[in-house]
Write an enzyme that holds these catalytic residues in place. Structure first.
Site, PDB file in Angstrom:
ATOM      1  N   LYS A  15      -7.543  -3.869  -6.617  1.00 17.38           N
ATOM      2  CA  LYS A  15      -8.893  -4.728  -6.314  1.00 17.38           C
ATOM      3  C   LYS A  15      -8.794  -5.517  -7.787  1.00 17.38           C
ATOM      4  CE  LYS A  15     -11.946  -1.470  -5.343  1.00 17.38           C
ATOM      5  NZ  LYS A  15     -10.848  -0.383  -5.437  1.00 17.38           N
ATOM      6  N   GLU A  88     -16.322  -4.633  -9.003  1.00 20.45           N
ATOM      7  CA  GLU A  88     -17.175  -3.645  -8.779  1.00 20.45           C
ATOM      8  C   GLU A  88     -18.316  -3.865  -7.902  1.00 20.45           C
ATOM      9  OE1 GLU A  88     -15.818  -0.819  -9.605  1.00 20.45           O
ATOM     10  OE2 GLU A  88     -14.406  -1.486 -11.171  1.00 20.45           O
ATOM     11  N   CYS A 147       0.100  12.109   1.195  1.00 24.46           N
ATOM     12  CA  CYS A 147       0.785  12.394   2.365  1.00 24.46           C
ATOM     13  C   CYS A 147       1.288  11.176   3.084  1.00 24.46           C
ATOM     14  CB  CYS A 147      -0.225  13.050   3.236  1.00 24.46           C
ATOM     15  SG  CYS A 147      -1.282  11.975   4.192  1.00 24.46           S
TER      16      CYS A 147
HETATM   17  N1  LIG Z   1       2.220   0.429 -15.017  1.00 18.60           N
HETATM   18  C1  LIG Z   1       2.156   0.157 -13.768  1.00 18.60           C
HETATM   19  N2  LIG Z   1       3.186  -0.495 -13.166  1.00 18.60           N
HETATM   20  C2  LIG Z   1       3.063  -0.959 -11.931  1.00 18.60           C
HETATM   21  N3  LIG Z   1       1.865  -0.570 -11.430  1.00 18.60           N
HETATM   22  C3  LIG Z   1       0.988   0.179 -11.695  1.00 18.60           C
HETATM   23  C4  LIG Z   1       1.129   0.437 -13.244  1.00 18.60           C
HETATM   24  N4  LIG Z   1      -0.023   1.248 -13.462  1.00 18.60           N
HETATM   25  C5  LIG Z   1      -0.652   1.342 -12.272  1.00 18.60           C
HETATM   26  N5  LIG Z   1      -0.220   0.620 -11.318  1.00 18.60           N
HETATM   27  C6  LIG Z   1      -0.940   0.380  -9.968  1.00 18.60           C
HETATM   28  O1  LIG Z   1      -1.951  -0.523 -10.183  1.00 18.60           O
HETATM   29  C7  LIG Z   1      -2.754  -0.028  -9.096  1.00 18.60           C
HETATM   30  C8  LIG Z   1      -4.259   0.034  -9.479  1.00 18.60           C
HETATM   31  O2  LIG Z   1      -4.713  -1.256  -9.870  1.00 18.60           O
HETATM   32  P1  LIG Z   1      -6.036  -1.635 -10.161  1.00 18.60           P
HETATM   33  O3  LIG Z   1      -6.294  -3.136  -9.881  1.00 18.60           O
HETATM   34  O4  LIG Z   1      -6.643  -1.097 -11.476  1.00 18.60           O
HETATM   35  O5  LIG Z   1      -6.938  -0.833  -8.898  1.00 18.60           O
HETATM   36  P2  LIG Z   1      -8.594  -0.862  -8.039  1.00 18.60           P
HETATM   37  O6  LIG Z   1      -9.199  -1.779  -8.927  1.00 18.60           O
HETATM   38  O7  LIG Z   1      -8.358  -0.848  -6.779  1.00 18.60           O
HETATM   39  O8  LIG Z   1      -8.818   0.503  -8.649  1.00 18.60           O
HETATM   40  C9  LIG Z   1      -2.150   1.162  -8.375  1.00 18.60           C
HETATM   41  O9  LIG Z   1      -1.729   1.132  -7.250  1.00 18.60           O
HETATM   42  C10 LIG Z   1      -1.269   1.726  -9.502  1.00 18.60           C
HETATM   43  O10 LIG Z   1      -0.220   2.591  -8.686  1.00 18.60           O
HETATM   44  C1  LIG Z   2     -15.876   6.795  -5.360  1.00 17.27           C
HETATM   45  C2  LIG Z   2     -16.831   6.710  -6.401  1.00 17.27           C
HETATM   46  C3  LIG Z   2     -16.637   5.825  -7.285  1.00 17.27           C
HETATM   47  N1  LIG Z   2     -17.595   5.412  -8.310  1.00 17.27           N
HETATM   48  C4  LIG Z   2     -17.178   4.583  -9.576  1.00 17.27           C
HETATM   49  C5  LIG Z   2     -15.837   5.185 -10.341  1.00 17.27           C
HETATM   50  C6  LIG Z   2     -15.362   3.961 -10.851  1.00 17.27           C
HETATM   51  O1  LIG Z   2     -16.079   3.622 -12.023  1.00 17.27           O
HETATM   52  C7  LIG Z   2     -15.752   2.807  -9.908  1.00 17.27           C
HETATM   53  C8  LIG Z   2     -14.562   2.076  -8.970  1.00 17.27           C
HETATM   54  O2  LIG Z   2     -13.565   1.426  -9.716  1.00 17.27           O
HETATM   55  P1  LIG Z   2     -12.265   1.029  -9.218  1.00 17.27           P
HETATM   56  O3  LIG Z   2     -11.062   1.944  -9.717  1.00 17.27           O
HETATM   57  O4  LIG Z   2     -12.424  -0.302  -9.739  1.00 17.27           O
HETATM   58  O5  LIG Z   2     -12.223   0.854  -7.610  1.00 17.27           O
HETATM   59  O6  LIG Z   2     -16.727   3.224  -9.091  1.00 17.27           O
HETATM   60  C9  LIG Z   2     -18.877   5.874  -8.341  1.00 17.27           C
HETATM   61  O7  LIG Z   2     -19.671   5.547  -9.016  1.00 17.27           O
HETATM   62  N2  LIG Z   2     -19.199   6.496  -7.241  1.00 17.27           N
HETATM   63  C10 LIG Z   2     -18.379   6.951  -6.197  1.00 17.27           C
HETATM   64  O8  LIG Z   2     -18.606   7.768  -5.202  1.00 17.27           O
HETATM   65 ZN   LIG Z   3      -3.350  12.639   3.361  1.00 24.06          ZN
END
Ligand SMILES: Nc1ncnc2c1ncn2[C@@H]1O[C@H](COP(=O)(O)OP(=O)(O)O)[C@@H](O)[C@H]1O
Ligand SMILES: Cc1cn([C@H]2C[C@H](O)[C@@H](COP(=O)(O)O)O2)c(=O)[nH]c1=O
Ligand SMILES: [Zn+2]
Length: 192
Positions: A15, A88, A147
Site C-alpha cells: 500500500k 493508514e 499457503c
Molecule cells: N527489499 C525488497 N525488495 C522488494 N520487495 C520488498 C522488499 N522488502 C519488502 N518488499 C515487499 O514490499 C511489500 C510491502 O510494501 P509496503 O508498501 O510497505 O506494504 P504495506 O503498506 O501494504 O504494509 C511486501 O510485498 C514485501 O514483500
Molecule cells: C491488523 C492491525 C494493524 N494495526 C496497525 C499495525 C500497523 O502499525 C498498521 C498497518 O500498517 P501497514 O503495514 O501500513 O498496513 O496498523 C493495528 O493497529 N491493529 C490491527 O488490528
Molecule cells: Zn493460507
C-alpha cells in the site's frame, strides 16, 4: 471529475509503495500531491511515509481531532493541490472520511486512501467502514498467505508467536507483531 478511491489490503501488500509511486507520478507531471499519514503510526519516524522497499517521502500528519477539509482548503488556497494521498486511512474517523468526501465534491481534488480493511479480530476499522461505504472506487491490493492463497486477514501475535484473539484495536507494529494470512489459516491460528 474528481473521485475518492479506497485501496485496501492486509499488511505487507504494498500500500505505502503504491502511494509513493502515485505521488511520484503526479510530481513528474509537474503536479502537486499532498501526502497524509496517521500521527500515531511512528514506526519509521513521524511525518514520513515509508515503504518496506526503501522509498520514503515527507507527509502531513493527521490525528482524530483534525478537520481534514479545513486543512485542505487552507493548503489549496496557498498553492493549488492536485491530489491528496492518505496512508493508514483505517485510522480516520467517520467525520474525517466525510470531510474527505467534501475535498472531492467541493474542492474537486481527487483523494486516494490506502489502508487496512479489517483488524486482527476480523472487524472493520472505523475509517475503512466509511470508505467502503462512501468511496467512488474500491481497489483491493493483494498479498499472499504462506499457503499461496490471497491473504485477506491479519493475525496479531504475542512474543512467543501465538495468535491473539483480544486486545485494543490499535497497536502500532510491523512484521514482529503481525502476519497476513488467508481466512483458512486465520481461523486455524485462532483455533476456531
Ligand atoms: N527489499 C525488497 N525488495 C522488494 N520487495 C520488498 C522488499 N522488502 C519488502 N518488499 C515487499 O514490499 C511489500 C510491502 O510494501 P509496503 O508498501 O510497505 O506494504 P504495506 O503498506 O501494504 O504494509 C511486501 O510485498 C514485501 O514483500
Ligand atoms: C491488523 C492491525 C494493524 N494495526 C496497525 C499495525 C500497523 O502499525 C498498521 C498497518 O500498517 P501497514 O503495514 O501500513 O498496513 O496498523 C493495528 O493497529 N491493529 C490491527 O488490528
Ligand atoms: Zn493460507
Amino acid at each position: 471529475m474528481a473521485q475518492m478511491y479506497f485501496y485496501y489490503s492486509a499488511m505487507n501488500a504494498g500500500k505505502s509503495t503504491t502511494l509513493l509511486q502515485s505521488s511520484f507520478n503526479y510530481r513528474e507531471r509537474g503536479m502537486t500531491p499532498v501526502i497524509f499519514t496517521a500521527a500515531i503510526d511512528d514506526r519509521y519516524g513521524k511525518g514520513k511515509v515509508s515503504s518496506r522497499i526503501g522509498l520514503q517521502e515527507e507527509a502531513e500528519l493527521f490525528n482524530v481531532n483534525d478537520d481534514l477539509y479545513a486543512r485542505m482548503q487552507d493548503m489549496n488556497t496557498a498553492k493549488k493541490v492536485d491530489c491528496v494521498l492518505i496512508d493508514e486511512c483505517q485510522f480516520l474517523t467517520k467525520e474525517q472520511v466525510y470531510q474527505l468526501t467534501e475535498v472531492v465534491d467541493k474542492l474537486h481534488i481527487p483523494v486516494l486512501c490506502y489502508g487496512l480493511r479489517s483488524d486482527f479480530r476480523g472487524e472493520l476499522f472505523e475509517g475503512s467502514r466509511y470508505l467502503l461505504a462512501w468511496a467512488d472506487k474500491l481497489v483491493e491490493l493483494k498479498t499472499i498467505c504462506h499457503c499461496g492463497r490471497k491473504a485477506n486477514m491479519v493475525i496479531r501475535q504475542d512474543a512467543s508467536g501465538k495468535a491473539i484473539a483480544d486486545g485494543d484495536q490499535v497497536e502500532i507494529g510491523g512484521n514482529d507483531r503481525y502476519v497476513s494470512v488467508c481466512r483458512k489459516h486465520y481461523k486455524e491460528a485462532l483455533e476456531r
